[in-house]
Design a protein around this motif. Structure first.
Motif, PDB file in Angstrom:
ATOM      1  N   LEU A 271     -28.188 -31.100   1.904  1.00  0.00           N
ATOM      2  CA  LEU A 271     -28.788 -31.208   0.584  1.00  0.00           C
ATOM      3  C   LEU A 271     -29.866 -30.137   0.394  1.00  0.00           C
ATOM      4  O   LEU A 271     -29.999 -29.549  -0.686  1.00  0.00           O
ATOM      5  CB  LEU A 271     -29.394 -32.597   0.379  1.00  0.00           C
ATOM      6  CG  LEU A 271     -29.638 -33.011  -1.072  1.00  0.00           C
ATOM      7  CD1 LEU A 271     -28.323 -33.130  -1.826  1.00  0.00           C
ATOM      8  CD2 LEU A 271     -30.408 -34.318  -1.135  1.00  0.00           C
ATOM      9  N   LYS A 272     -30.615 -29.871   1.468  1.00  0.00           N
ATOM     10  CA  LYS A 272     -31.670 -28.878   1.373  1.00  0.00           C
ATOM     11  C   LYS A 272     -31.117 -27.456   1.261  1.00  0.00           C
ATOM     12  O   LYS A 272     -31.881 -26.524   1.015  1.00  0.00           O
ATOM     13  CB  LYS A 272     -32.601 -28.984   2.578  1.00  0.00           C
ATOM     14  CG  LYS A 272     -33.469 -30.236   2.561  1.00  0.00           C
ATOM     15  CD  LYS A 272     -34.420 -30.273   3.740  1.00  0.00           C
ATOM     16  CE  LYS A 272     -35.330 -31.489   3.670  1.00  0.00           C
ATOM     17  NZ  LYS A 272     -36.263 -31.564   4.814  1.00  0.00           N
ATOM     18  N   GLY A 273     -29.815 -27.312   1.448  1.00  0.00           N
ATOM     19  CA  GLY A 273     -29.193 -26.014   1.203  1.00  0.00           C
ATOM     20  C   GLY A 273     -29.141 -25.674  -0.280  1.00  0.00           C
ATOM     21  O   GLY A 273     -28.923 -24.514  -0.655  1.00  0.00           O
ATOM     22  N   THR A 370     -27.080 -25.563 -10.046  1.00  0.00           N
ATOM     23  CA  THR A 370     -26.353 -24.855  -8.986  1.00  0.00           C
ATOM     24  C   THR A 370     -24.896 -25.290  -8.874  1.00  0.00           C
ATOM     25  O   THR A 370     -24.315 -25.320  -7.781  1.00  0.00           O
ATOM     26  CB  THR A 370     -27.072 -24.995  -7.622  1.00  0.00           C
ATOM     27  OG1 THR A 370     -28.478 -24.796  -7.808  1.00  0.00           O
ATOM     28  CG2 THR A 370     -26.611 -23.931  -6.634  1.00  0.00           C
ATOM     29  N   GLY A 371     -24.303 -25.684  -9.975  1.00  0.00           N
ATOM     30  CA  GLY A 371     -22.869 -25.921  -9.998  1.00  0.00           C
ATOM     31  C   GLY A 371     -22.451 -27.346  -9.699  1.00  0.00           C
ATOM     32  O   GLY A 371     -23.244 -28.198  -9.289  1.00  0.00           O
ATOM     33  N   LYS A 372     -21.162 -27.595  -9.890  1.00  0.00           N
ATOM     34  CA  LYS A 372     -20.619 -28.954  -9.786  1.00  0.00           C
ATOM     35  C   LYS A 372     -20.721 -29.533  -8.379  1.00  0.00           C
ATOM     36  O   LYS A 372     -20.968 -30.722  -8.197  1.00  0.00           O
ATOM     37  CB  LYS A 372     -19.150 -28.939 -10.239  1.00  0.00           C
ATOM     38  CG  LYS A 372     -18.948 -28.592 -11.710  1.00  0.00           C
ATOM     39  CD  LYS A 372     -19.481 -29.690 -12.611  1.00  0.00           C
ATOM     40  CE  LYS A 372     -19.161 -29.420 -14.076  1.00  0.00           C
ATOM     41  NZ  LYS A 372     -19.686 -30.488 -14.956  1.00  0.00           N
ATOM     42  N   THR A 373     -20.496 -28.690  -7.370  1.00  0.00           N
ATOM     43  CA  THR A 373     -20.552 -29.190  -5.994  1.00  0.00           C
ATOM     44  C   THR A 373     -21.959 -29.665  -5.648  1.00  0.00           C
ATOM     45  O   THR A 373     -22.147 -30.721  -5.030  1.00  0.00           O
ATOM     46  CB  THR A 373     -20.102 -28.102  -5.015  1.00  0.00           C
ATOM     47  OG1 THR A 373     -18.765 -27.711  -5.318  1.00  0.00           O
ATOM     48  CG2 THR A 373     -20.160 -28.615  -3.581  1.00  0.00           C
ATOM     49  N   ALA A 374     -22.953 -28.878  -6.055  1.00  0.00           N
ATOM     50  CA  ALA A 374     -24.342 -29.258  -5.790  1.00  0.00           C
ATOM     51  C   ALA A 374     -24.698 -30.531  -6.546  1.00  0.00           C
ATOM     52  O   ALA A 374     -25.385 -31.416  -6.006  1.00  0.00           O
ATOM     53  CB  ALA A 374     -25.279 -28.124  -6.183  1.00  0.00           C
TER      54      ALA A 374
END
Length: 428
Positions: A271-273, A370-374
């Protein structure tokens, strides 16, 4: 000409009803202190000439003032002030840089300059400091009713009564009119909330829970103890919230595109990525915190390499960061107050669906998130299935007490002027 006998009887009925409802919270006393009236006091406090300023303390300990100009136009305007903190605070940056002492002083208008302008036009003014602060709409209705009684007794030339107030005072103003038809002739509830829960619990407390869950799980947030222990817990939480938002701000300033998470966060490395600004923006979108603030307009950016992307990716998060700090601190103070009043936890998010709450904002702010995956990863972390994100369950008895507080019905029975904030920086 108004029927003064009717007005007096309405005042008596209202007072008796409210005293019965507040029997536990409002101690009984013999009678109101006598009024002290002075033209010199009006000149000193409100720069008002040829005006009497009468001060008194009602039978429940609330300080009040009544200002009557010699060239009176027949209308008394009664003011109800907004929420004030119900506890003393030490020196705390941003929140109380000079400390805070509970303020019970009377208020007859939003500002002395406004009082001066109205008095010059011939309006009489009145207002109470109320005997207790915090979420005090019922006590405020009682205090305002007593002020009206004092005013029409002292100055029988009063012909019309208008009531106005802001924020929580607007709620009290509307409650006054709805529960006592005929008592006032016009109202102006400004920036009105329909209930205590709408602001104190649903919005600000969501921001606090998300701050705790994402950035510092040591924040208590709910379930404050009574007495000195609970006060210490509340003040400590304010300090932790300020520390979190200070760390977030510093991180984003150092590296706007890829800021790191605060050290107090226990989120997993995966998550911290995600840049922490995306988590800040998600927090705001889920808690209803505006993406525009006093500083950031959520569209423009500084000249240079970030000019085209700043408004889309960075500015919304910075606006939320600025606004959510106030929302989270409001939640700490308000939750502490409400829990003491209600006798238990009043915030509940066990049924909150963060995916539904985000809705189309996930598409609108996809770049900033930061997009759907994030987005999916952050929402999964907030899932009730994740033991690292425990939900808060309210105490049913405490919730019932809060639910029993008087609520407005939206009935318009007298000429009414309302004013709504189009860009509130805490709740959309």
């Amino acid at each position: 000409m108004m029927n003064k006998t009717l007005k007096k009887s309405l005042v008596a009925l209202t007072t008796a009803t409210l005293v019965a409802a507040l029997a536990v919270a409002v101690p009984t006393a013999a009678r109101a202190d006598g009024l002290t009236c002075s033209e010199a006091a009006a000149a000193t406090k409100y720069s008002a000439r040829n005006t009497q300023l009468c001060s008194g303390v009602d039978q429940f300990g609330a300080q009040f003032e009544i200002a009557m100009p010699k060239k009176f136009n027949g209308t008394l305007i009664v003011w109800s002030h907004g929420i004030r903190k119900n506890t003393n605070l030490p020196k705390i940056p941003v929140v109380a840089p000079n400390g805070y002492v509970v303020d019970n002083s009377p208020e007859i208008a939003p500002a002395p300059a406004i009082a001066t302008a109205l008095l010059k036009q011939g309006f009489a003014l009145a207002g109470s400091g109320v005997q207790t602060q915090g979420w005090n709409q019922e006590e405020q209705v009682l205090a305002t009713t007593i002020v009206i009684d004092q005013a029409i007794t002292k100055f029988p030339q009063i012909d019309r009564i208008a009531a106005w107030g802001a924020s929580l005072g607007a709620l009290s103003t509307q409650l006054l009119a709805e529960s006592n038809p005929g008592l006032v002739d016009a109202v102006a509830p400004l920036c009105l909330s329909d209930s205590v829960e709408a602001n104190a619990i649903t919005y600000a407390s969501d921001a606090l829970w998300l701050t705790k869950t994402l950035f510092d799980p040591s924040i208590k947030g709910t379930g404050y103890a009574s007495g000195t222990t609970g006060y210490t817990q509340m003040v400590t939480d304010i300090g932790k919230v300020l520390t979190v938002f200070g760390a977030l701000s510093a991180s984003i300033q150092r590296n706007p595109l890829a800021p790191t998470w605060p050290e107090t966060s226990t989120a997993p490395a995966t998550l911290k990525g995600i840049p922490v600004r995306s988590a800040v923006l998600l927090m705001g979108l889920l808690a209803g915190v505006p993406t525009q603030s006093r500083t950031f307009d959520s569209s423009s950016g500084p000249k240079g390499p970030l000019e085209t992307s700043f408004g889309l990716v960075i500015s919304p998060a910075l606006a939320v960061l600025e606004n959510a700090a106030e929302a989270a601190i409001l939640a700490v103070v308000a939750t502490y107050d409400l829990e003491l009043r209600a006798g238990g936890v009043v915030y509940d998010n066990t049924q909150t669906n963060w995916v539904t709450r985000l809705g189309d904002d996930g598409d609108v702010y996809a770049a900033g998130l930061t997009g759907k995956t994030a987005i999916a990863g952050m929402l999964a972390y907030l899932s009730p299935l994740n033991p690292a994100a425990p939900r808060v369950k309210a105490d049913p008895a405490a919730v019932a007490r809060v639910a029993s507080y008087a609520k407005i019905q939206g009935n318009v029975t007298v000429p009414t002027i309302t004013l709504a904030g189009t860009a509130d920086h805490i709740a959309q």
